[in-house]
Design a protein around this motif. Structure first.
Motif, mmCIF file in Angstrom:
data_model
loop_
_atom_site.group_PDB
_atom_site.id
_atom_site.type_symbol
_atom_site.label_atom_id
_atom_site.label_comp_id
_atom_site.label_asym_id
_atom_site.label_seq_id
_atom_site.Cartn_x
_atom_site.Cartn_y
_atom_site.Cartn_z
ATOM 1 N N ASP A 1 9.162 -4.352 93.173
ATOM 2 C CA ASP A 1 8.333 -3.271 92.785
ATOM 3 C C ASP A 1 9.176 -1.919 92.629
ATOM 4 N N MET A 2 9.386 -1.507 91.334
ATOM 5 C CA MET A 2 10.214 -0.353 91.104
ATOM 6 C C MET A 2 10.130 0.852 91.816
ATOM 7 N N SER A 3 8.686 0.936 92.376
ATOM 8 C CA SER A 3 8.369 2.016 93.149
ATOM 9 C C SER A 3 8.602 1.989 94.699
ATOM 10 N N ARG A 4 9.166 0.658 95.017
ATOM 11 C CA ARG A 4 9.392 0.597 96.509
ATOM 12 C C ARG A 4 11.002 0.178 96.715
ATOM 13 N N ILE A 5 11.228 0.882 97.635
ATOM 14 C CA ILE A 5 12.737 0.591 97.995
ATOM 15 C C ILE A 5 12.876 -0.261 99.191
ATOM 16 N N ASP A 6 13.343 -1.310 99.148
ATOM 17 C CA ASP A 6 13.141 -2.296 100.294
ATOM 18 C C ASP A 6 14.057 -2.275 101.240
ATOM 19 N N GLU A 7 15.133 -1.707 101.245
ATOM 20 C CA GLU A 7 16.262 -1.380 102.141
ATOM 21 C C GLU A 7 17.126 -0.075 102.205
ATOM 22 N N PHE A 8 17.441 0.481 103.285
ATOM 23 C CA PHE A 8 18.169 1.701 103.185
ATOM 24 C C PHE A 8 19.422 1.159 104.044
ATOM 25 N N VAL A 9 20.458 1.671 103.337
ATOM 26 C CA VAL A 9 22.004 1.176 103.798
ATOM 27 C C VAL A 9 22.831 2.783 103.800
ATOM 28 N N SER A 10 23.595 2.751 104.989
ATOM 29 C CA SER A 10 24.510 3.917 105.176
ATOM 30 C C SER A 10 25.734 3.645 104.376
ATOM 31 N N LEU A 11 26.011 4.774 103.738
ATOM 32 C CA LEU A 11 27.270 4.893 103.000
ATOM 33 C C LEU A 11 28.470 4.487 103.733
ATOM 34 N N ASN A 12 29.435 3.796 103.428
ATOM 35 C CA ASN A 12 30.553 3.336 104.073
ATOM 36 C C ASN A 12 30.303 2.538 105.305
ATOM 37 N N GLY B 1 23.944 5.244 95.970
ATOM 38 C CA GLY B 1 23.112 5.133 94.822
ATOM 39 C C GLY B 1 21.771 4.109 94.878
ATOM 40 N N LEU B 2 21.197 3.529 94.155
ATOM 41 C CA LEU B 2 20.207 2.690 94.306
ATOM 42 C C LEU B 2 20.440 1.420 93.443
ATOM 43 N N PHE B 3 20.612 0.279 94.220
ATOM 44 C CA PHE B 3 21.251 -0.998 93.585
ATOM 45 C C PHE B 3 20.031 -1.975 93.833
ATOM 46 N N MET B 4 20.254 -3.231 93.122
ATOM 47 C CA MET B 4 19.557 -4.301 93.241
ATOM 48 C C MET B 4 20.416 -5.631 94.113
ATOM 49 N N TYR B 5 19.348 -6.278 94.517
ATOM 50 C CA TYR B 5 19.760 -7.550 95.230
ATOM 51 C C TYR B 5 18.910 -8.511 94.596
ATOM 52 N N HIS B 6 19.154 -9.838 94.139
ATOM 53 C CA HIS B 6 18.387 -10.548 93.459
ATOM 54 C C HIS B 6 18.718 -12.057 93.206
ATOM 55 N N CYS B 7 17.805 -13.093 92.862
ATOM 56 C CA CYS B 7 18.112 -14.113 92.490
ATOM 57 C C CYS B 7 18.883 -14.161 91.179
ATOM 58 N N HIS B 8 19.879 -14.772 90.870
ATOM 59 C CA HIS B 8 20.579 -14.640 89.421
ATOM 60 C C HIS B 8 20.014 -15.927 88.512
ATOM 61 N N ASN B 9 18.993 -16.792 88.887
ATOM 62 C CA ASN B 9 18.333 -17.379 88.032
ATOM 63 C C ASN B 9 17.566 -16.241 87.452
ATOM 64 N N LEU B 10 17.777 -16.109 85.975
ATOM 65 C CA LEU B 10 17.211 -14.836 85.254
ATOM 66 C C LEU B 10 15.645 -14.939 85.111
ATOM 67 N N GLU B 11 15.116 -16.071 85.152
ATOM 68 C CA GLU B 11 13.600 -16.387 85.025
ATOM 69 C C GLU B 11 13.041 -16.161 86.327
ATOM 70 N N GLU C 1 14.487 -13.854 88.384
ATOM 71 C CA GLU C 1 14.719 -12.325 88.493
ATOM 72 C C GLU C 1 13.315 -11.706 87.798
ATOM 73 N N ASP C 2 13.295 -12.201 86.641
ATOM 74 C CA ASP C 2 12.188 -11.619 85.737
ATOM 75 C C ASP C 2 10.792 -11.799 86.263
ATOM 76 N N ALA C 3 10.374 -12.927 87.215
ATOM 77 C CA ALA C 3 9.182 -13.035 87.883
ATOM 78 C C ALA C 3 9.310 -12.246 89.311
ATOM 79 N N GLY C 4 10.277 -11.431 89.667
ATOM 80 C CA GLY C 4 9.967 -10.536 90.703
ATOM 81 C C GLY C 4 10.987 -10.820 91.892
ATOM 82 N N MET C 5 11.798 -11.990 91.737
ATOM 83 C CA MET C 5 12.630 -12.179 92.782
ATOM 84 C C MET C 5 13.879 -11.453 92.954
ATOM 85 N N MET C 6 13.516 -10.183 93.400
ATOM 86 C CA MET C 6 14.484 -9.031 93.094
ATOM 87 C C MET C 6 14.029 -7.982 94.200
ATOM 88 N N GLY C 7 14.878 -7.148 94.794
ATOM 89 C CA GLY C 7 14.629 -6.102 95.702
ATOM 90 C C GLY C 7 15.600 -4.963 95.356
#
Length: 481
Positions: free
Chosen positions: A380-391, A458-468, A470-476
């Motif tokens: 969900d592009m409007s949802r941030i799943d994880e917040f991480v501290s810099l460094n 910044g804002l980054f992604m983590y996801h399955c690199h099976n591209l289909e 990823e496209d189906a939403g296996m990404m955060g």
């Protein structure tokens, strides 16, 4: 329950399993139904084509501390098979893209023009940059627009790559041809006595699989709501060349290999099962070469290997075998051996201290087809799943939830970092996974632990690199601040 009822129930079960098997292999069924024997002979391309070697993109800056490049994503047409023109996508050409080559310490600017009639992005896979320059879904490039990425190269020598990362259609755009390699050089890579003459003894190998219809068109028909493992083609190609041939010296050769497939796992070996040596993984050199008989790479992973051809004679034709299929024929010429030898040591790879990890997170990868999730959620592009501290330093525990019909597992990619594998199911990782990584294969019912430091905001992604997937939403999304 009488025998007639038992027979009826058994028949329903058999028909249901048969239907599931057909639907789970729908791309293959499609090709069978749309290819007659004459077409199959036409597309077999029994003649050997010379392996295509991508050009190195020209640096437009005269200042050695800077590098400026121009990329254009556009439609094209390529002849994969004699007499057949196939519609494609490419960067600065008809299929795939040029090699972008930079030095550690350079300030890099890349202007990406989108000449497609659809939106795209360009993600620098493995490059450690801030979120605004990562090229993920948030850096969308509209049709006929230019996106300027600007960043400093602060990581060691490595073989990286670039490709689209647009929501919902990344798989299609990569399948049509949008991908290219990204090299980083540094003092260590320059000092090592290993092959480094690009296109001569230092060879890029982008391995992909594709399917074609009877007219030679690329078939991208990933079925929605079906139980399968993504778009897997029935023809292996390297650097966009089907059934390639490459003339090599009786010498030590270096191959930089990318699994550029949408979803497939590739197990790679030499046809005579001779030993080769892996010298680098995703994020750069290993500490020392690792001797192997075969190497398995999941979608998005890279490896550099050294193969010694000095014992062969002119006229020998060993080959590179991918998933038990000949993918690249080597023709040995009569050039004399050089002084190259397998190095005993490559570089220092300091291990990240587990005690420095301030947090540990768990990610459960589950599902197939478009019924996939991470921790029970879809992207969900409007949802941030994880917040991480810099460094900060963290350990991520990634598990593929086992299920009866799942056959491949999930390659897991994290943007904006390079990580080290701590363990697989609490066992030490293999020796060739002891270097820097950005993508790791997580097999069914397996848990992989990785450790990393987050050095870019910044804002980054983590996801399955099976591209289909990823496209189906296996990404955060995770935000570093």
């Amino acid at each position: 329950m009488d025998n007639k009822m038992k027979f009826f129930i058994a028949l329903i079960v058999i028909l249901s399993l048969a239907g599931l098997l057909i639907f789970s292999n729908l791309p293959l069924v499609y090709n069978i139904l749309n290819t007659n024997p004459q077409d199959a002979n036409l597309l077999s391309n029994e003649t050997l084509d010379e392996l295509f070697i991508p050009e190195i993109l020209e640096n437009e800056s005269e200042d050695p501390s800077n590098a400026i490049f121009s990329l254009e994503a556009k439609k094209g047409s390529k002849t994969f098979f004699q007499g057949i023109n196939t519609p494609t996508y490419g960067y600065n050409g008809d299929f795939l893209g040029p090699v972008i080559r930079v030095n550690k310490g350079q300030n890099v600017t890349i202007n990406v023009r989108n000449s497609l009639d659809e939106h795209t992005t360009t993600h620098w896979h493995g490059l450690i940059v801030d979120g605004d320059n990562d090229g993920g879904p948030h850096q969308m490039i509209k049709s006929d627009e230019i996106w300027e990425a600007n960043f400093m190269i602060e990581q060691p020598a490595a073989t990286l790559w670039y490709h689209p990362h647009i929501m919902d259609i990344t798989g299609k755009q990569v399948y049509m041809g949008l991908a290219g390699l990204f090299y980083i050089d540094d003092e260590i890579s320059a000092s090592l006595d290993i092959p480094k003459d690009y296109g001569v003894d230092d060879i890029p190998l982008i391995i992909q699989d594709r399917s074609f219809d009877r007219n030679g068109n690329l078939v991208y028909d990933f079925p929605q709501n079906m139980m399968n493992d993504g778009m897997i083609g029935d023809i292996i190609m390297i650097n966009g060349t089907v059934n390639p041939n490459f003339q090599i010296r009786k010498d030590l050769m270096r191959f930089r290999i990318l699994n550029g497939s949408n979803a497939n796992l590739y197990t790679i070996r030499i046809s005579d099962n001779s030993t080769f040596y892996q010298i680098a993984s995703d994020g750069g050199f290993l500490e020392k070469p690792v001797s192997l008989k075969e190497l398995t790479l999941s979608s998005g992973e890279r490896a550099e290997i050294l193969v010694d051809f000095s014992s062969y004679t002119k006229g020998d034709v060993p080959s590179l075998v991918v998933n038990n299929n000949t993918a690249l024929n080597f023709e040995i010429d009569d050039v004399e051996n050089s002084s190259y030898a397998i190095p005993e040591y490559l570089t220092e790879v300091p291990r990240i201290d587990i005690e420095k990890a301030s947090n540990q997170r768990a990610f459960r990868l589950q599902g197939m087809g478009n019924m996939v999730s991470i921790n029970g959620k879809i992207m969900d592009m409007s949802r941030i799943d994880e917040f991480v501290s810099l460094n900060s330093t963290e350990i991520w525990e990634v598990t593929t939830v086992g299920q009866m019909m799942h056959s491949l597992g999930h390659p897991f990619h994290i943007h904006g970092v390079k990580f080290q594998v701590i363990s697989r199911n609490d066992n030490p990782p293999p020796e060739n996974e002891m270097g820097w990584k950005d993508t790791v294969m997580v097999y069914p019912a397996e848990t992989v632990k990785v450790i990393m430091q987050f050095t870019k905001p910044g804002l980054f992604m983590y996801h399955c690199h099976n591209l289909e997937h990823e496209d189906a939403g296996m990404m955060g999304q995770f935000k570093v601040e």
